[in-house]
Write an enzyme that holds these catalytic residues in place. Sequence first.
Site, short mmCIF file in Angstrom:
data_model
loop_
_atom_site.label_atom_id
_atom_site.label_comp_id
_atom_site.label_asym_id
_atom_site.label_seq_id
_atom_site.Cartn_x
_atom_site.Cartn_y
_atom_site.Cartn_z
N ARG A 157 -10.09 25.91 -28.97
CA ARG A 157 -9.56 24.99 -30.00
C ARG A 157 -8.91 25.74 -31.17
NH1 ARG A 157 -11.59 19.51 -30.20
NH2 ARG A 157 -12.15 18.99 -28.08
N ARG B 207 -7.35 21.43 -36.47
CA ARG B 207 -7.44 20.93 -37.84
C ARG B 207 -7.83 21.93 -38.92
NH1 ARG B 207 -10.95 15.92 -36.03
NH2 ARG B 207 -11.61 17.64 -34.71
N ARG C 286 0.13 16.63 -38.30
CA ARG C 286 -0.64 15.43 -37.94
C ARG C 286 -0.41 14.27 -38.90
NH1 ARG C 286 -3.10 12.75 -35.80
NH2 ARG C 286 -5.33 13.05 -35.47
N TYR D 82 -16.67 11.03 -19.41
CA TYR D 82 -15.89 10.23 -20.37
C TYR D 82 -15.47 8.90 -19.76
CZ TYR D 82 -15.44 13.78 -23.99
OH TYR D 82 -15.70 14.66 -25.00
N ASP E 140 -4.82 18.07 -24.03
CA ASP E 140 -6.20 17.61 -24.09
C ASP E 140 -6.70 17.36 -22.68
OD1 ASP E 140 -8.24 16.60 -26.30
OD2 ASP E 140 -8.49 15.40 -24.50
O1 CP3 Z 1 -7.95 24.95 -27.68
C1 CP3 Z 1 -6.85 24.55 -28.11
O2 CP3 Z 1 -6.36 24.94 -29.17
C2 CP3 Z 1 -6.02 23.64 -27.23
C3 CP3 Z 1 -6.16 22.26 -27.50
C4 CP3 Z 1 -7.31 21.43 -26.97
C5 CP3 Z 1 -7.52 20.11 -27.43
N1 CP3 Z 1 -8.51 19.56 -26.68
C6 CP3 Z 1 -6.75 19.42 -28.48
C7 CP3 Z 1 -7.49 18.45 -29.32
C8 CP3 Z 1 -8.26 21.69 -25.97
C9 CP3 Z 1 -8.54 22.96 -25.17
C10 CP3 Z 1 -9.01 20.49 -25.79
C11 CP3 Z 1 -10.06 20.34 -24.79
C12 CP3 Z 1 -10.99 19.21 -24.90
N2 CP3 Z 1 -10.72 17.93 -25.28
C13 CP3 Z 1 -12.34 19.27 -24.54
C14 CP3 Z 1 -13.02 20.48 -23.96
C15 CP3 Z 1 -13.35 21.45 -25.01
C16 CP3 Z 1 -14.60 21.16 -25.78
O3 CP3 Z 1 -14.48 21.18 -27.00
O4 CP3 Z 1 -15.64 21.01 -25.16
C17 CP3 Z 1 -12.90 18.02 -24.76
C18 CP3 Z 1 -14.35 17.65 -24.53
C19 CP3 Z 1 -11.87 17.16 -25.22
C20 CP3 Z 1 -11.94 15.71 -25.54
C21 CP3 Z 1 -11.67 15.49 -26.96
N3 CP3 Z 1 -10.41 15.58 -27.54
C22 CP3 Z 1 -12.59 15.16 -27.99
C23 CP3 Z 1 -14.07 15.01 -27.79
C24 CP3 Z 1 -11.85 15.04 -29.17
C25 CP3 Z 1 -12.33 14.62 -30.53
C26 CP3 Z 1 -13.03 15.77 -31.14
C27 CP3 Z 1 -12.88 15.86 -32.60
O5 CP3 Z 1 -13.25 16.93 -33.08
O6 CP3 Z 1 -12.41 14.92 -33.26
C28 CP3 Z 1 -10.50 15.34 -28.88
C29 CP3 Z 1 -9.40 15.37 -29.85
C30 CP3 Z 1 -8.68 16.66 -29.94
N4 CP3 Z 1 -8.13 17.32 -28.89
C31 CP3 Z 1 -8.38 17.36 -31.12
C32 CP3 Z 1 -7.63 18.49 -30.74
C33 CP3 Z 1 -7.03 19.57 -31.62
C34 CP3 Z 1 -8.79 16.92 -32.52
C35 CP3 Z 1 -7.72 17.05 -33.51
C36 CP3 Z 1 -6.96 15.87 -33.94
O7 CP3 Z 1 -7.39 14.72 -33.92
O8 CP3 Z 1 -5.83 16.19 -34.41
#
Ligand code: CP3
Length: 356
Positions: free
Chosen positions: A29, A33, A42, A155, A78
Amino acid sequence: MESTARDESRFLKACRMEPVDCTPVWFMRQAGRYLPEYRELRKSHTLLDLCRNPDLAAEVTLQPIRRFDLDAAIIFADILLPLEGMGVAFEFAKGEGPVIHRPLRSPGDVKTLRLMEPAEELSFVLDAIRVVRRELSSSIALIGFAGAPFTLASYMIEGGRSRAFQEAKLFMYSEPGAWHELMVKLATITVAYLAAQIEAGAQAVQLFDSWVGCLGPEDYEQYVLPYSQSIFERLDRYEVPLIHFGTGTATLLDLMKKAGGTVIGLDFRVRLGEAWQNLGRDVAIQGNLDPIAMLGPQDLLRGKVLDVLSEAASQRGHIFNLGHGILPQTPIENVSAVVNWVHQESRRVDDVQDEL
Ligand code: CP3
């Protein structure tokens, strides 16, 4: 013949357990943010807008690379993106994370899932990979990724975040036939998706089984391992590093290794040295600093970074990372400090000279 880009990347060398001048580092990640330039974008674009526009996705992928001396970039996307094409509508609700509009609850729901073609329906991810590869120096590797079948299924069935994964487990136990069908569909799509990412220019791919640690070893072996294993087996022919990551996996690591992956990603709940010892030295290890340590004062953080490096004991095949994704509250100075400490404190003059 191997490309120069391959030869020059410290990250790819470590994945292959070749000697490196110092330990490579990237953060799960790492685009997101905690970066002001990401928060700025964003303001005018949703998360899904960013993912679906290849130029914006490429821009966000490159943001952390411009700021820090990272050894790898991970394509901005994602794990849930494939759901839409399968017929599972979802959104990212503010403060709630992902929300699936109609969670799967019956074998009939599984039957209706479409076996979509990622190369077509997720072509924007592949285009973003092509843009990033053009812009990235050859010393920095580009990582592609996908969610693992269990984590995606959780999910789809839970409908969003979950603590106990009650619905997903009950579905798995009470509808084994439909579970099998669901896992086979997800594995099929995941192989096609990761293969397409590799063909577009991803030089390594990571399978995120983020929530698989909610299962005991017997359940993992029966309900998850065969499907993850079939993904790794089918990607083997691409000869790129395959990273297998999950959290809460202390009791599952040997089974995860059996399922596959040339690199095993560890979370912060295990001692890296002990886990590596138990897994055997024929696999590379990625991890495993606690993301919360990144919020702390720098003297504490430096101590934690040195602990991870000392657990890895300069063995070939360590890739420094967090044990889970970087938190939005992480101070930027701490990120650059960690990257520099990892590189400086792990410099291996002898190992590289041996090779000369
Ligand atoms: O790593 C990176 O920089 C690449 C981007 C990336 C995102 N999601 C963008 C994102 C990666 C590798 C993921 C993977 C992902 N997505 C996972 C596996 C990794 C982990 O953390 O276990 C999972 C479970 C998801 C599903 C997901 N997407 C969730 C649970 C959330 C909400 C989490 C939160 O913190 O709000 C997301 C949203 C998400 N995907 C964000 C980002 C940067 C949050 C940022 C935003 O809303 O702008």
